[in-house]
Design an enzyme around this catalytic site. Structure first.
Site, mmCIF file in Angstrom:
data_model
loop_
_atom_site.group_PDB
_atom_site.id
_atom_site.type_symbol
_atom_site.label_atom_id
_atom_site.label_comp_id
_atom_site.label_asym_id
_atom_site.label_seq_id
_atom_site.Cartn_x
_atom_site.Cartn_y
_atom_site.Cartn_z
ATOM 1 N N PRO A 176 45.495 37.236 44.308
ATOM 2 C CA PRO A 176 44.480 36.961 43.282
ATOM 3 C C PRO A 176 43.061 37.280 43.755
ATOM 4 C CG PRO A 176 46.074 35.180 43.360
ATOM 5 C CD PRO A 176 46.363 36.060 44.540
ATOM 6 N N ASP A 177 42.742 36.918 44.995
ATOM 7 C CA ASP A 177 41.413 37.223 45.531
ATOM 8 C C ASP A 177 41.197 38.716 45.672
ATOM 9 O OD1 ASP A 177 40.221 34.591 46.034
ATOM 10 O OD2 ASP A 177 41.838 34.331 47.468
#
Length: 352
Positions: A176-177
């Site tokens: 996600p990052d």
């Protein structure tokens, strides 16, 4: 494929672009380190004591967190207290000299600090402003804090990595990052490209949940994911694990490797930088190969406040004013930075 014999271009593609980096932890710094790798100047603003990733994680080298070392190479560090009026004034002046501002505060925090998109673009319409949040600027989750495991759980990513026994597990990488950081960089570069013809800046909004969902677009197209009984990792008699894949009629069997095995003696993918406290720092190169190549921009992550004095001097702050700000604890400059290198037990804290 770029070869050693190919002459390098005279400058990196983003040379001359100034990024004011107000971000912390992973997603924002991942975005700005990508822009730095492409030649942009990145000025990282940190609070007294350093941004959160300097003091988080389970791996440290000479008092420096691996999380910080991984996502801040080549940046300049200005250590300044945004909770003070003079600190805010200095950061606003930095923003007025920047082409891009990136932040990943919770919604509303940047505005309270006087560095929100509308506040800065009101006096600098050509500014490209990027805000990275967990869930977006509004909605039921907007004010909630989140990290990588929470986003994986909420987005369906954890369900997609369910074990054969039926237990959802977290991926071992912070997808996600990474997805948010890459999409933010693409959004910024697209806004810069449009500005070249319109003269107008933009506000770019990216959130981790949508970024992770976008990374799963194939799962959406194929319907709900269910683990395949034909594929999986198998432990062999010699103790090694292998991934065995039998879908499609052509079977495959590859070893499940650790990072050290993948990168053993691999100088094509890695580089070694000299860090002032760590010494030799091994990192992965950006996996973008271009012919003809541009000059390398790699340099180690900065010590806390290493560039405070120089940046404030460029903005017109006198030596006397800088000394006063340092005496008052509003800034930490390069002459006192060694006292701020973390050598204590990691602890959690938040940016303002």
């Amino acid at each position: 494929m770029t070869t050693a014999a190919t002459p390098a271009l005279a400058q990196a593609p983003l040379e001359g672009l100034r990024i004011l980096d107000l971000s912390h932890f992973v997603a924002g710094p991942w975005c700005t380190v990508l822009l730095r790798e492409l030649g942009a100047e990145v000025i990282k603003v940190e609070p007294p004591g350093g941004e959160i990733s300097r003091n988080m994680g389970g791996v440290y080298a000479a008092g420096e967190s691996a999380i910080f070392l991984g996502f801040n190479s080549g940046k300049k560090s200005v250590c300044i207290d945004l909770k003070t009026a003079e600190g805010r004034e200095a950061v606003v002046r930095m923003a007025h000299e920047a082409d891009v501002v990136v932040q990943n505060f919770r919604p509303g925090t940047a505005e309270r600090l006087g560095v929100g998109a509308e506040q800065l673009r009101k006096v600098r319409p050509e500014l490209v402003y990027c805000a990275i949040t967990a869930f977006g600027p509004d909605g039921p989750y907007a004010e909630r804090p989140a990290n990588d495991p929470l986003i994986q759980a909420l987005s369906g990513a954890m369900w997609a990595t369910t074990t054969p026994g039926g237990t959802p597990i977290r991926m071992g990488v912070s997808l996600p990052d990474f997805a948010a950081g890459v999409l933010a960089a693409i959004g910024i570069l697209s806004a810069i490209r449009r500005k070249s013809s319109t003269g107008k800046g933009a506000t770019v909004d990216i959130n981790l949940l949508d970024s992770q969902l976008y990374a799963q677009t194939d799962l959406l197209a194929g319907g709900e994911f269910s683990p395949s009984v034909q594929n999986g990792s198998v432990r062999c008699s010699e103790g090694r694990y292998f991934w065995v894949e039998a879908d499609g009629g052509d079977s495959a069997r590859v070893p499940v490797q650790g990072l050290s095995e993948v990168l053993r003696n691999d100088t094509a993918r890695t580089r070694t930088l000299e860090h002032p406290t760590v010494g030799e720092l091994h990192q992965l190169k950006i996996p973008v190969d271009v012919d003809p190549p541009w000059p390398a921009t790699a340099s180690p992550p900065p010590l806390l406040g290493a560039d405070t004095r120089d940046i404030l001097g460029e903005l017109g702050f006198s030596d006397r004013t800088i000394e006063r700000l340092a005496d008052q604890g509003i800034i930490n400059d390069d002459q006192i930075r060694t006292s701020n290198v973390n050598t204590t037990t990691p602890h959690n804290k938040e940016m303002p």
